[in-house]
Scaffold this motif. Structure first.
Motif: not given
Length: 203
Positions: A171-184, A186-196
């Motif tokens: 179980y890994t955590f590739p991304g945490n509080d990533m800066d970017g844009s969601y539906q225009g 740019n204040t929405v931060k993203a998390d990414v979790d992965a089970f392999t």
């Protein structure tokens, strides 16, 4: 007379050889050289994994059942690594999504230090600590744009099924509080979790 003297001398010489240990049957055989066999096994390994991955707004908890502002992806993970010893390895991974539930596709890379501890001859546990990048893009009309690199980590276990093949799960955590844009936005931060789960081949 000379012939008689020579004959006596020859008999005496042969007799002396016999008494002095000249019996050829007592001579030890020559020692044969020892050829060292070099073990062709190396510490390199390669692997392939199937990953269930969650991308979501960092403000909501992971929910594998799916929620708003969250997408579930199927991802292929390719691994290559090197065991420095039984307690430590280095590993690189490349990931690419092949299926998405709703709105996002993903690719990424990771470079890990891999401390590991064998609990038995076949079973070991490990941690993944390193650096990597994640890229999230929108599909089907969704405006998703995240591309960030940073610290990544995870925990896992491995079980050897043969001399060369091992099964693993982590179980890994590739991304945490990533800066970017969601539906225009740019204040929405993203998390990414992965089970392999996957398999590795040890050379």
């Amino acid at each position: 007379m000379k012939k008689i003297v020579l004959s006596v001398w020859a008999v005496t010489a042969l007799s002396s050889l016999g008494f002095a240990g000249g019996d050829m049957k007592d001579v030890e055989p020559a020692v044969e050289p020892v050829v060292e066999v070099v073990d062709a096994e190396t510490n390199f390994y390669v692997g392939l994994g199937i990953t269930a991955l969650s991308t979501r707004d960092a403000e909501i908890s992971v929910d594998w059942g799916g929620t708003d502002r969250q997408d579930r992806l199927g991802v292929l993970s390719f691994l290559v690594g090197y065991n420095l010893n039984e307690y430590f390895a280095v590993e690189g991974r490349y990931t690419q999504s092949f299926w998405h539930d709703d709105q996002t596709e993903m690719n990424g890379w990771s470079l890990f230090a891999k401390p590991q501890y064998p609990l038995s001859e076949d079973f070991s546990v490990y941690a993944l600590l390193g650096y990597g990048g994640v890229n999230l893009d929108g599909v089907d009309g969704y405006l998703v744009d995240y591309d960030e690199s940073g610290f990544q980590w995870g925990l896992g276990a491995s079980y050897g099924i043969t001399e060369n093949f091992s099964l693993f799960a982590d179980y890994t955590f590739p991304g945490n509080d990533m800066d970017g844009s969601y539906q225009g936005d740019n204040t929405v931060k993203a998390d990414v979790d992965a089970f392999t789960v996957g398999i590795t081949y040890n050379f």
